[in-house]
Structures are given as C-alpha cells and as structure tokens.
Design a protein around this motif. Structure first.
Motif, short mmCIF file in Angstrom:
data_model
loop_
_atom_site.label_atom_id
_atom_site.label_comp_id
_atom_site.label_asym_id
_atom_site.label_seq_id
_atom_site.Cartn_x
_atom_site.Cartn_y
_atom_site.Cartn_z
N ARG A 22 0.82 -1.21 0.00
CA ARG A 22 0.00 0.00 0.00
C ARG A 22 0.86 1.26 0.00
O ARG A 22 0.49 2.27 -0.59
N GLY A 23 2.02 1.21 0.65
CA GLY A 23 2.83 2.41 0.82
C GLY A 23 3.82 2.75 -0.28
O GLY A 23 4.20 3.91 -0.42
N PRO A 24 4.27 1.77 -1.08
CA PRO A 24 5.28 2.07 -2.10
C PRO A 24 4.80 3.06 -3.16
O PRO A 24 3.59 3.25 -3.35
N LEU A 25 5.74 3.65 -3.84
CA LEU A 25 5.45 4.59 -4.91
C LEU A 25 5.28 3.92 -6.25
O LEU A 25 4.91 4.58 -7.23
N CYS A 26 5.54 2.61 -6.33
CA CYS A 26 5.46 1.94 -7.63
C CYS A 26 5.03 0.49 -7.43
O CYS A 26 5.09 -0.07 -6.34
N GLY A 27 4.60 -0.11 -8.54
CA GLY A 27 4.23 -1.52 -8.54
C GLY A 27 2.81 -1.76 -8.06
O GLY A 27 2.14 -0.90 -7.51
N ASP A 28 2.35 -2.99 -8.32
CA ASP A 28 1.01 -3.40 -7.91
C ASP A 28 0.90 -3.52 -6.40
O ASP A 28 1.91 -3.71 -5.70
N VAL A 29 -0.32 -3.42 -5.88
CA VAL A 29 -0.59 -3.86 -4.52
C VAL A 29 -0.95 -5.34 -4.62
O VAL A 29 -1.76 -5.74 -5.46
N HIS A 164 14.76 -1.19 -1.68
CA HIS A 164 13.68 -0.57 -0.90
C HIS A 164 12.30 -1.04 -1.31
O HIS A 164 11.30 -0.68 -0.68
N LYS A 165 12.21 -1.87 -2.37
CA LYS A 165 10.95 -2.49 -2.81
C LYS A 165 9.89 -1.44 -3.19
O LYS A 165 8.69 -1.70 -3.11
N TYR A 167 9.36 1.56 -1.80
CA TYR A 167 8.96 2.50 -0.76
C TYR A 167 9.72 3.82 -0.94
O TYR A 167 10.79 3.85 -1.55
N PRO A 168 9.19 4.91 -0.40
CA PRO A 168 9.79 6.23 -0.64
C PRO A 168 11.00 6.51 0.22
O PRO A 168 11.02 7.43 1.04
N SER A 169 12.04 5.73 0.04
CA SER A 169 13.30 5.94 0.75
C SER A 169 14.03 7.14 0.12
O SER A 169 13.73 7.55 -1.00
N PRO A 170 14.99 7.71 0.83
CA PRO A 170 15.77 8.82 0.25
C PRO A 170 16.41 8.44 -1.09
O PRO A 170 16.46 9.26 -2.01
N ILE A 171 16.91 7.21 -1.18
CA ILE A 171 17.53 6.76 -2.44
C ILE A 171 16.51 6.77 -3.57
O ILE A 171 16.79 7.22 -4.69
N HIS A 172 15.31 6.28 -3.28
CA HIS A 172 14.27 6.23 -4.30
C HIS A 172 13.84 7.64 -4.72
O HIS A 172 13.69 7.93 -5.91
N LEU A 173 13.64 8.51 -3.76
CA LEU A 173 13.21 9.87 -4.07
C LEU A 173 14.27 10.61 -4.88
O LEU A 173 13.94 11.35 -5.83
N GLU A 174 15.53 10.40 -4.54
CA GLU A 174 16.61 11.05 -5.29
C GLU A 174 16.66 10.54 -6.72
O GLU A 174 16.83 11.31 -7.67
N ALA A 175 16.46 9.20 -6.88
CA ALA A 175 16.47 8.62 -8.22
C ALA A 175 15.30 9.11 -9.05
O ALA A 175 15.44 9.37 -10.26
N LEU A 176 14.14 9.26 -8.43
CA LEU A 176 12.98 9.79 -9.14
C LEU A 176 13.26 11.19 -9.66
O LEU A 176 12.95 11.51 -10.82
#
Length: 208
Positions: A22-29, A164-165, A167-176
């Motif tokens: 439910r919480g990730p920024l990408c992918g299916d639930v 991070h699967k 989820y909105p981790s700093p690494i993910h947000l920076e990559a986005l």
C-alpha cells in the motif's frame, strides 16, 4: 484452531487475507488468501515484516505445499491511480478470495476494514501476528511482491527497487528526481505527482 488461541467451529473453513504494497510509490498492490490444513501445521508463521528474507522464502515454499488452498490477488498501478490505494487494495483482496479453489465460510482480514465478500468476513487489527492463516497470507504476498520488485530493478536500473521495494526511501526519491518517472510508478502518489507536475513527460517517463 489458529495460533495465539483463536478458536473456530470445526465446521468453519477459514481463509486468512493480507496485503503488501500500500505504501510504495510503484508496482502493484499484492494480496494473498490462504486456507491452512489443520492436519499439516506450519511452524514459525508470523507477520512477514518480522521475518528475514531467508525464513520468508522457506515458509513460502512450505505454505504453497501444505495449504489446502492459496491464491494471489493484485490491483495494477493503473487501478491504484484510478480507484485510490484503499479501494484498489479491497479489489485485490476480493480477487485473492475469489481465486481460492475452496470456498471459505469465514474470511479473516488483517487490518480494520473488509472488502465486500459473499461470505462472512472479519477484520482483525495486527492479525498478521495473531492468526496463522493471516500470517501465511502475509508471507505469500510479501514474497511475491518483493520478487516482482527485484525483477523490476532489472528493467529500471538506478532506482534501487530491489533494496527498498518501491517504498519512498531517500535513495528512491533522489532517483525519481534524477531519472524521472517510470511506467510502474503510481502517478497519483504525492512524490511522483509532484515530479510529473514540474516536468514534461513523454511515453510515461518524465524528462527535462
């Protein structure tokens, strides 16, 4: 009887249901429904978040082998953006229950609300740590979704999806911010939406 002392009538066919994603920024639930076999108990079931990856993988195989029935349901990124994450999760739970090859008489769902189902259903807060059937569903859903994120990491390198699967981790947000939005990102989720609003995007992938 389920673990932790919850008892059900002998005639009940109990399915446990849980979701992951439910919480990730990408992918299916992803959701799972599981009917355990009382004659083939599975040791070590618990909330999947409290188990390490090696134990989850072992339990995944054991659940698939020993359960009377199990099913995976999902809602797509497009459905999440169209319906909202709560309604998409309810839809995915319905699909998991309807996918069982045995019809349960009682469905126990992790959380505080139930999808509309044709049989009795009860929501149990923190049920993934209390009810064996829900614990099993938690394990199946998490292993399936984690593996999908590992595969997505190969398709979309640089985002750290395997770690991070989604989820909105700093690494993910920076990559986005640096790489843009992929087709598997949920466009209605705030961090993704803000990037799309600030950038032009072509073919589902944001570019400057």
């Amino acid at each position: 009887m389920s673990q932790c002392g919850f008892e059900f009538a002998g005639s009940e066919v109990v399915a446990g249901v849980d979701e992951v994603g439910r919480g990730p920024l990408c992918g299916d639930v992803v959701t799972a429904a599981v009917i355990l076999d009382p004659s083939r108990p599975i040791q070590g079931l618990n909330d999947s978040k409290k188990l390490n990856e090696k134990k989850r993988d072992r339990l995944y195989d054991e659940i698939c082998e020993k359960a009377l029935a199990w099913s995976i349901g999902r809602a797509s990124v497009e459905e999440i953006d169209q319906l909202n994450i709560l309604q998409a999760t309810m839809l995915a739970m319905q699909r998991a229950v309807h996918g069982l090859n045995i019809t349960p008489t009682l469905v126990l769902i992790d959380g505080n609300r139930c999808p509309i189902l044709p049989m009795r259903a009860e929501a149990i807060i923190k049920g993934d740590g209390l009810i064996a059937e829900i614990s099993a569903a938690s394990v199946l859903a998490k292993v399936v979704r984690d593996r999908e994120m590992q595969s997505a990491d190969l398709l979309y390198p640089g985002y750290g999806l395997a770690e991070h699967k989604g989820y909105p981790s700093p690494i993910h947000l920076e990559a986005l911010a640096r790489l843009g939005v992929t087709p598997i990102h949920r466009k209605t989720f705030a961090p993704v939406r803000k990037i799309l609003e600030s950038l032009n995007f072509v073919g589902g992938r944001a570019v400057n």
